[in-house]
Scaffold this motif. Sequence first.
Motif, PDB file in Angstrom:
ATOM      1  N   SER A 243       0.833  -1.425  -0.009  1.00 49.13           N
ATOM      2  CA  SER A 243      -0.098  -0.111  -0.021  1.00 49.13           C
ATOM      3  C   SER A 243       0.695   1.382  -0.084  1.00 49.13           C
ATOM      4  O   SER A 243       0.345   2.358  -0.376  1.00 49.13           O
ATOM      5  CB  SER A 243      -0.903  -0.121   1.080  1.00 49.13           C
ATOM      6  N   LEU A 244       2.037   1.271   0.282  1.00 52.51           N
ATOM      7  CA  LEU A 244       2.905   2.423   0.543  1.00 52.51           C
ATOM      8  C   LEU A 244       4.313   2.407   0.013  1.00 52.51           C
ATOM      9  O   LEU A 244       4.548   3.181  -0.811  1.00 52.51           O
ATOM     10  CB  LEU A 244       3.080   2.664   2.080  1.00 52.51           C
ATOM     11  N   VAL A 245       5.027   1.300   0.536  1.00 49.12           N
ATOM     12  CA  VAL A 245       6.426   1.388  -0.025  1.00 49.12           C
ATOM     13  C   VAL A 245       6.538   0.897  -1.495  1.00 49.12           C
ATOM     14  O   VAL A 245       7.389   1.803  -2.007  1.00 49.12           O
ATOM     15  CB  VAL A 245       7.194   0.270   0.887  1.00 49.12           C
ATOM     16  N   LEU A 246       5.996  -0.061  -2.064  1.00 48.05           N
ATOM     17  CA  LEU A 246       6.120  -0.216  -3.383  1.00 48.05           C
ATOM     18  C   LEU A 246       5.587   0.799  -4.478  1.00 48.05           C
ATOM     19  O   LEU A 246       6.337   0.964  -5.090  1.00 48.05           O
ATOM     20  CB  LEU A 246       5.390  -1.775  -3.866  1.00 48.05           C
ATOM     21  N   PRO A 247       4.603   1.348  -3.985  1.00 47.60           N
ATOM     22  CA  PRO A 247       4.207   2.587  -4.768  1.00 47.60           C
ATOM     23  C   PRO A 247       5.680   3.807  -4.790  1.00 47.60           C
ATOM     24  O   PRO A 247       5.733   4.375  -5.892  1.00 47.60           O
ATOM     25  CB  PRO A 247       2.832   3.104  -4.294  1.00 47.60           C
ATOM     26  N   PRO A 257       6.062   1.610 -15.022  1.00 46.12           N
ATOM     27  CA  PRO A 257       5.020   2.694 -15.069  1.00 46.12           C
ATOM     28  C   PRO A 257       4.153   2.825 -14.049  1.00 46.12           C
ATOM     29  O   PRO A 257       4.142   1.836 -13.271  1.00 46.12           O
ATOM     30  CB  PRO A 257       4.097   2.106 -16.238  1.00 46.12           C
ATOM     31  N   ALA A 258       3.710   3.891 -13.689  1.00 46.86           N
ATOM     32  CA  ALA A 258       2.821   3.943 -12.295  1.00 46.86           C
ATOM     33  C   ALA A 258       1.502   3.147 -12.376  1.00 46.86           C
ATOM     34  O   ALA A 258       1.498   2.818 -11.039  1.00 46.86           O
ATOM     35  CB  ALA A 258       2.391   5.538 -12.292  1.00 46.86           C
ATOM     36  N   TRP A 259       1.071   2.845 -13.367  1.00 44.05           N
ATOM     37  CA  TRP A 259      -0.033   1.948 -13.321  1.00 44.05           C
ATOM     38  C   TRP A 259       0.303   0.543 -12.714  1.00 44.05           C
ATOM     39  O   TRP A 259      -0.668  -0.125 -12.431  1.00 44.05           O
ATOM     40  CB  TRP A 259      -0.746   1.888 -14.622  1.00 44.05           C
ATOM     41  N   LEU A 260       1.586   0.139 -12.771  1.00 43.38           N
ATOM     42  CA  LEU A 260       1.968  -1.241 -12.218  1.00 43.38           C
ATOM     43  C   LEU A 260       1.561  -1.266 -10.459  1.00 43.38           C
ATOM     44  O   LEU A 260       1.320  -2.349 -10.153  1.00 43.38           O
ATOM     45  CB  LEU A 260       3.222  -1.265 -12.227  1.00 43.38           C
ATOM     46  N   VAL A 261       1.442   0.132  -9.986  1.00 50.03           N
ATOM     47  CA  VAL A 261       0.918  -0.198  -8.470  1.00 50.03           C
ATOM     48  C   VAL A 261      -0.315  -0.849  -8.459  1.00 50.03           C
ATOM     49  O   VAL A 261      -0.262  -1.554  -7.616  1.00 50.03           O
ATOM     50  CB  VAL A 261       0.936   1.326  -7.816  1.00 50.03           C
ATOM     51  N   SER A 262      -1.360  -0.514  -9.060  1.00 49.44           N
ATOM     52  CA  SER A 262      -2.736  -0.838  -9.102  1.00 49.44           C
ATOM     53  C   SER A 262      -2.535  -2.267  -9.452  1.00 49.44           C
ATOM     54  O   SER A 262      -3.295  -3.264  -9.027  1.00 49.44           O
ATOM     55  CB  SER A 262      -3.858  -0.137  -9.856  1.00 49.44           C
ATOM     56  N   SER A 310      15.236  -4.283  -9.131  1.00 48.89           N
ATOM     57  CA  SER A 310      14.395  -3.416  -9.892  1.00 48.89           C
ATOM     58  C   SER A 310      14.852  -2.165 -10.382  1.00 48.89           C
ATOM     59  O   SER A 310      14.435  -1.515 -11.253  1.00 48.89           O
ATOM     60  CB  SER A 310      12.721  -3.699  -9.612  1.00 48.89           C
ATOM     61  N   ALA A 311      15.640  -1.635  -9.351  1.00 47.16           N
ATOM     62  CA  ALA A 311      16.023  -0.428  -9.561  1.00 47.16           C
ATOM     63  C   ALA A 311      17.236  -0.202 -10.574  1.00 47.16           C
ATOM     64  O   ALA A 311      17.712  -1.182 -10.927  1.00 47.16           O
ATOM     65  CB  ALA A 311      16.748   0.059  -8.254  1.00 47.16           C
ATOM     66  N   GLY A 312      16.882   0.968 -11.524  1.00 47.40           N
ATOM     67  CA  GLY A 312      18.129   1.107 -12.428  1.00 47.40           C
ATOM     68  C   GLY A 312      18.179   0.427 -13.682  1.00 47.40           C
ATOM     69  O   GLY A 312      19.185   0.326 -14.356  1.00 47.40           O
ATOM     70  N   THR A 313      16.959  -0.115 -13.832  1.00 44.31           N
ATOM     71  CA  THR A 313      16.991  -0.962 -15.020  1.00 44.31           C
ATOM     72  C   THR A 313      15.746  -0.434 -16.143  1.00 44.31           C
ATOM     73  O   THR A 313      15.141   0.673 -15.533  1.00 44.31           O
ATOM     74  CB  THR A 313      16.395  -2.309 -14.766  1.00 44.31           C
ATOM     75  N   SER A 314      15.645  -0.762 -17.361  1.00 39.95           N
ATOM     76  CA  SER A 314      14.638  -0.293 -18.433  1.00 39.95           C
ATOM     77  C   SER A 314      13.265  -0.518 -17.705  1.00 39.95           C
ATOM     78  O   SER A 314      13.005  -1.349 -16.982  1.00 39.95           O
ATOM     79  CB  SER A 314      14.734  -1.077 -19.595  1.00 39.95           C
ATOM     80  N   PRO A 315      12.158   0.199 -18.167  1.00 40.96           N
ATOM     81  CA  PRO A 315      10.592   0.050 -17.715  1.00 40.96           C
ATOM     82  C   PRO A 315      10.430  -1.453 -17.846  1.00 40.96           C
ATOM     83  O   PRO A 315       9.617  -1.776 -16.803  1.00 40.96           O
ATOM     84  CB  PRO A 315      10.245   0.968 -18.759  1.00 40.96           C
ATOM     85  N   TRP A 316      10.713  -1.968 -19.050  1.00 39.91           N
ATOM     86  CA  TRP A 316       9.986  -3.217 -19.212  1.00 39.91           C
ATOM     87  C   TRP A 316      10.826  -4.190 -18.213  1.00 39.91           C
ATOM     88  O   TRP A 316      10.090  -5.172 -17.763  1.00 39.91           O
ATOM     89  CB  TRP A 316       9.864  -3.716 -20.645  1.00 39.91           C
ATOM     90  N   VAL A 317      12.218  -4.178 -18.268  1.00 43.92           N
ATOM     91  CA  VAL A 317      12.794  -5.205 -17.309  1.00 43.92           C
ATOM     92  C   VAL A 317      12.251  -4.873 -15.816  1.00 43.92           C
ATOM     93  O   VAL A 317      11.951  -5.858 -15.129  1.00 43.92           O
ATOM     94  CB  VAL A 317      14.281  -4.878 -17.401  1.00 43.92           C
ATOM     95  N   ALA A 318      12.198  -3.620 -15.390  1.00 43.94           N
ATOM     96  CA  ALA A 318      11.867  -3.317 -14.084  1.00 43.94           C
ATOM     97  C   ALA A 318      10.267  -3.888 -13.712  1.00 43.94           C
ATOM     98  O   ALA A 318      10.123  -4.475 -12.675  1.00 43.94           O
ATOM     99  CB  ALA A 318      11.896  -2.021 -13.700  1.00 43.94           C
ATOM    100  N   THR A 319       9.453  -3.748 -14.711  1.00 45.47           N
ATOM    101  CA  THR A 319       8.187  -4.319 -14.466  1.00 45.47           C
ATOM    102  C   THR A 319       8.070  -5.779 -14.299  1.00 45.47           C
ATOM    103  O   THR A 319       7.362  -6.388 -13.307  1.00 45.47           O
ATOM    104  CB  THR A 319       7.303  -3.901 -15.888  1.00 45.47           C
TER     105      THR A 319
END
Length: 429
Positions: A243-247, A257-262, A310-319
């Motif tokens: 609810s807090l840390v991952l967002p 992308p931010a939508w990954l939170v939901s 997940s830090a410092g990687t491309s958007p798709w890799v991070a996802t």
Amino acid sequence: MRTSPPQRLLALAQLSNSVGDGAYYTTSALYFTQIAGLAPARVGLGLTVGWAVGSLAGVPLGRLADRRGPRGTAVLLALATGLAVASFTLVRDFLPFVLVASGYAAAQSGLAAARQALLAGLVPAGERTGLLARLQATLNAGLAVGAGLGGLALHAGSRSAYVAVFVVDAVSFVVCALLLLGLPRVPCSAECAVSAVSAAASVASVASGTEGRGRLGGVLRDRPYAVVALLNTVLLLRLPLLSLVLPLWITSRTGAPAWLVSALFVLNTAVVTLFQVRAARGVTGLDSATRVLRRSGWVMCAACAVFALSAGTSPWVATGVLVLGALLQVVAEMGQSAGSWQLSFDLAPADRVGEYQGLFGTGVTVARTLGPLLLTWLLVEWGTPGWLLLGTAMLAASYAMGPVSRHAARAGEVSRTRGLTPANVVTPR
């Protein structure tokens, strides 16, 4: 497994208030800041104070459920929670907000303890963990539905939409109270007889110089059980992650992308809804509970390491990495839940389940109180070393559960052989 009418009513009560809670959780922060006009820092402080009060109220309200009957206590606390939620719609200043938040947290903590005591009085010991797994699945299904309702209010963005969410949540607790009222009454006469024997034995133990779990002074004197509850609190630090840390981590430390939170929230609730019962199926006693806790500790440690990558990687890799971490995290969550439920009941005296569940349940309020501040600093600010430290701490707590819970079980057996707890008293059916 076929469920009895009381079990079905417990599940419906859980579903009712979880739908309201799901809507509340997704909208409350924005309501308090954007509609009620409170500063974000004051909202955080008020909620921290409120949950701190709730953590202190859990044990005495659990004791009240033991002495006055868990069904009636649960009904009253469900109504009190609904009243507190409705009162949030009238809050405009900080002090009233703190008072209402404290009342809300205390009622929620007491309700959780009273429901556990009610479950213990209505469900045979061998069926409790399985039922709790079904209730957890029901809870997550309700939260997902409620989150959808909250999303509609967020999209509308109006005061009336936010107020409607709070009204729905308040009504859901009224419905919960009515459903609980339909459950069989756990006879207070039996509880009172057991309590009287326990009190007499406690006085005798003090006079003879012996000490034990039944000694006058409450659950806090049962140090082995208190240590088990403390270790469980460490495991419950997972609660603020989703609810807090991952967002915050996703938006500040990764390119996902931010939508990954939901999406991760929906993934978590869906997996728990579908698989929590299966995850708890083999947990039937002390040994199986500690084994599943050890395995879950390793999985949680792996999840923390994956999140760090997940830090410092491309958007798709991070996802992709974040989705993998979320899957590992929810598998660990289901195992930790099943193991801790079993221990919380197995290690509690039969006549004081509400009081003991009140102490065990304070782990949730402590995690909600301290977790956001601690994990935001540890993970978002510190980064990869913080994730690794959290994973190591959870693994250590999982392994410590084994020897500590065995010690608590032995302490309980010693107390019963000395007559310090009323395990030898047959409770009328």
